[in-house]
Structure formats: C-alpha cells, structure tokens
Design a protein around this motif. Sequence first.
Motif, PDB file in Angstrom:
ATOM      1  N   LEU A 269      -2.252   2.530  -0.329  1.00 28.54           N
ATOM      2  CA  LEU A 269      -1.898   1.246  -0.944  1.00 28.54           C
ATOM      3  C   LEU A 269      -3.117   0.605  -1.603  1.00 28.54           C
ATOM      4  O   LEU A 269      -3.017   0.063  -2.706  1.00 28.54           O
ATOM      5  CB  LEU A 269      -1.308   0.297   0.097  1.00 28.54           C
TER       6      LEU A 269
ATOM      7  N   VAL B 169      -0.727  -4.096   5.236  1.00 34.24           N
ATOM      8  CA  VAL B 169       0.250  -3.341   4.445  1.00 34.24           C
ATOM      9  C   VAL B 169       1.191  -4.308   3.722  1.00 34.24           C
ATOM     10  O   VAL B 169       1.464  -4.159   2.525  1.00 34.24           O
ATOM     11  CB  VAL B 169       1.033  -2.348   5.332  1.00 34.24           C
ATOM     12  N   THR B 170       1.668  -5.326   4.432  1.00 36.73           N
ATOM     13  CA  THR B 170       2.600  -6.295   3.854  1.00 36.73           C
ATOM     14  C   THR B 170       1.988  -7.019   2.665  1.00 36.73           C
ATOM     15  O   THR B 170       2.629  -7.174   1.620  1.00 36.73           O
ATOM     16  CB  THR B 170       3.064  -7.305   4.920  1.00 36.73           C
TER      17      THR B 170
ATOM     18  N   GLU C 239       1.866  -4.649  -0.281  1.00 36.91           N
ATOM     19  CA  GLU C 239       3.224  -4.393  -0.797  1.00 36.91           C
ATOM     20  C   GLU C 239       3.768  -5.604  -1.542  1.00 36.91           C
ATOM     21  O   GLU C 239       4.423  -5.456  -2.573  1.00 36.91           O
ATOM     22  CB  GLU C 239       4.156  -3.997   0.345  1.00 36.91           C
TER      23      GLU C 239
ATOM     24  N   GLY D 113       4.725  -5.343  -5.419  1.00 37.71           N
ATOM     25  CA  GLY D 113       6.119  -5.523  -5.794  1.00 37.71           C
ATOM     26  C   GLY D 113       6.426  -6.794  -6.554  1.00 37.71           C
ATOM     27  O   GLY D 113       7.400  -6.848  -7.305  1.00 37.71           O
TER      28      GLY D 113
END
Length: 189
Positions: free
Chosen positions: A6, A149-150, A153, A157
């Motif tokens: 990521l 990670v969130t 993301e 996104g």
Amino acid sequence: MSLVELIAQADERGLAASGLACLDRCVPLLGGDDLVLRPLWASLADGSDWSAGLEKARGSLGAGEETGGAAGGQGDEAEALARRMLDAAPVSQEAAGVRLWADACSVASLQIHRLLDPAEDAAPSVDTRREGGTEGMSPLVAAELRRQVTVLELLAGHGAAGLRRALDVSTEGRRVLRAVVSRRARGRG
C-alpha cells in the motif's frame, strides 16, 4: 494487500497522510494536545504548503530535544521513536522525501505500539507485520496495523475526500495510545 504494498502504491497525498497519521497517533508520547497537528491536516486537505504548520508543531512539541526520561525503559524508547518521526518530517510534500518519511513512520509507530503493548508480539520484528504476517500479533500492534492500512486505503479510494475519515481513524488511535501511556504512568506511580 500488505502495508508495504500500500505504501509503495500511494501517491504524495496518501504518503503524507500516512506519515502524519502515524505521528498524530503518537503525539501523547510527546506531551502534545490533540490539536497540535491540525494545521498539517488542513494543509493536506487544501493542497497548501505545510512548512509553517510543521515548524509550529515542532516548536510546540519540542522537536530536536532529548527525551525526558520520565517514562523509563520502553517508554523512553517509544518517546525517542516518536520524536524522530517529528524531527524527520519533510518540509516539502514531494514524493521522494515523503515516501521515505511515511515508510519510516509506519515502522516507528508499529514499534512504539509493540513496545507499549503489555501482551507479547510473536513476530521477530514489525517488518513481518508490515508484510502481512498476522499470526500471534499483540492487540495494540494489530490495531495500529489496521489503522495504517485503513488510512492508506481511504486515501487511495477517496483522495482528498478520504482525509476526514483518515483523521478520525488517527484520532481514535491517539485516544488509545493516550490511555496506554496514562495507564503505564499510573502503574509506575
């Protein structure tokens, strides 16, 4: 996708938000209040230069100072890691510098959570966690990994629109770490 992947795919804003979120969650170790990094978040949202806000935050948090030593042992090491994150923050949000900083902040923040977690983490290093290995993960490290990670993301996104939710994720993590630091201080007192 692993945290390492990521970070490798993130754009400048995602990298800056990732590093800033890691630093923001660790502010309790530096004695900062919950709003000290808000100008940096605002700069990310509107795409403006964050250098003035960064200098102000460094001044407020005592960047470049030696650790206080009051925490003792692992608390000292955790504070030193948080201080290095602040000191290393790039003045410019250009890709090369911010990528190195975001990656270093990710490692440092996971290590801080590992040091402060009363439960043992079974991995030999935080690199195992960043690469996707989750077996035997301690609760505090698992939560920090999920937050990192969130944030990435959300930015991947939703772009700039994901910043508000990324800040919310960071605020939640800061509250958790503040409670851990407070509990440790009470345990020593």
